[in-house]
Scaffold this active site. Structure first.
Site, PDB file in Angstrom:
ATOM      1  N   ASP A   1      17.489  16.073  16.894  1.00 16.91           N
ATOM      2  CA  ASP A   1      18.636  15.319  16.430  1.00 16.91           C
ATOM      3  C   ASP A   1      18.683  15.446  14.897  1.00 16.91           C
ATOM      4  O   ASP A   1      17.713  15.901  14.281  1.00 16.91           O
ATOM      5  CB  ASP A   1      18.494  13.860  16.864  1.00 16.91           C
TER       6      ASP A   1
ATOM      7  N   ASP B   1      20.794  12.941  12.256  1.00 19.77           N
ATOM      8  CA  ASP B   1      20.818  11.673  11.518  1.00 19.77           C
ATOM      9  C   ASP B   1      19.723  10.730  12.000  1.00 19.77           C
ATOM     10  O   ASP B   1      19.622  10.441  13.196  1.00 19.77           O
ATOM     11  CB  ASP B   1      22.171  10.983  11.693  1.00 19.77           C
TER      12      ASP B   1
END
Length: 218
Positions: free
Chosen positions: A8, A10
């Site tokens: 991922d 953020d």
């Protein structure tokens, strides 16, 4: 060693909340509304910009009819300044470099639109680590639907070793895709670590690689 690892963005590889916060408050200023604090915006991160805009509107009682207009404004502000305040978490660059050197294929799967994701990766000198980048607009669906994560692993074309994320959305995505999940505990989750499904949790990127031999062996 071989295998594919998808990350991922953020709250996992980068602390992007300050730039998202700044863009959201510029959007609110354009609407003549008062700003929101950083902690509130962090609570809205994880499901992409349209969802964040929806929560910002609700926090300021702004009508639904302004959703599309405000989303466009937010995107304009964010893409103009996507990485002024964002920084990789400590140890991220060296971790990614070591994984690449060991032969792992690396991908990125984020709910952030792909164009600003690429801007951020370029600005923070992270682009070269990734063989594939799937954004929130790369497919008709976003996480926690497992399709974007599965698409990232399909593009990497080798054993699906691990997904690395920081949030409830990431944990659910990995679970639905039946992929081992590593939870980075310093990101933007709201749920206690013990309550999230995971293969393991870690709080520093210099410890991530130590968990991989056991996954490879399985």
């Amino acid at each position: 060693m071989t295998g594919a690892i998808v990350f991922d963005l953020d709250g996992t590889l980068i602390d992007s909340a300050p730039d998202i916060h700044a863009a959201a408050n510029r959007m609110l200023a354009d609407c003549g509304e008062a700003p929101l604090d950083l902690a509130t915006i962090i609570g809205f991160v994880g499901n992409g910009i349209p969802h964040l805009v929806r929560l910002v509107r609700q926090a300021r009682d702004i009508p639904d009819a302004r959703q599309d207009e405000m989303t466009a404004t937010m995107l304009a502000h964010y893409t103009a300044h996507p990485a002024d305040l964002s920084t990789p978490y400590p140890g991220v660059r060296s971790c990614l470099a070591d994984l690449k050197a060991c032969g792992y294929r690396l991908g990125l799967c984020t709910n952030k639109f792909r164009a600003p994701s690429m801007q951020i990766l370029d600005a923070l000198e992270l682009t070269g680590f990734f063989d594939v980048v799937i954004g929130g607009d790369s497919l008709p669906v976003k996480k926690p639907n497992p399709a974007p994560l599965q698409a990232a692993f399909d593009a990497l074309g080798t054993e699906r070793l691990l997904y690395v994320g920081d949030s409830e959305v990431d944990a659910e995505t990995a679970q639905r895709a039946r992929i081992p999940f590593a939870l980075f505990t310093r990101g933007y989750r709201k749920t206690p670590v013990a309550e999230l499904p995971k293969t393991f949790a870690f709080d520093a990127f210099d410890t991530l690689a130590a968990h991989l031999p056991a996954l490879v062996a399985r």
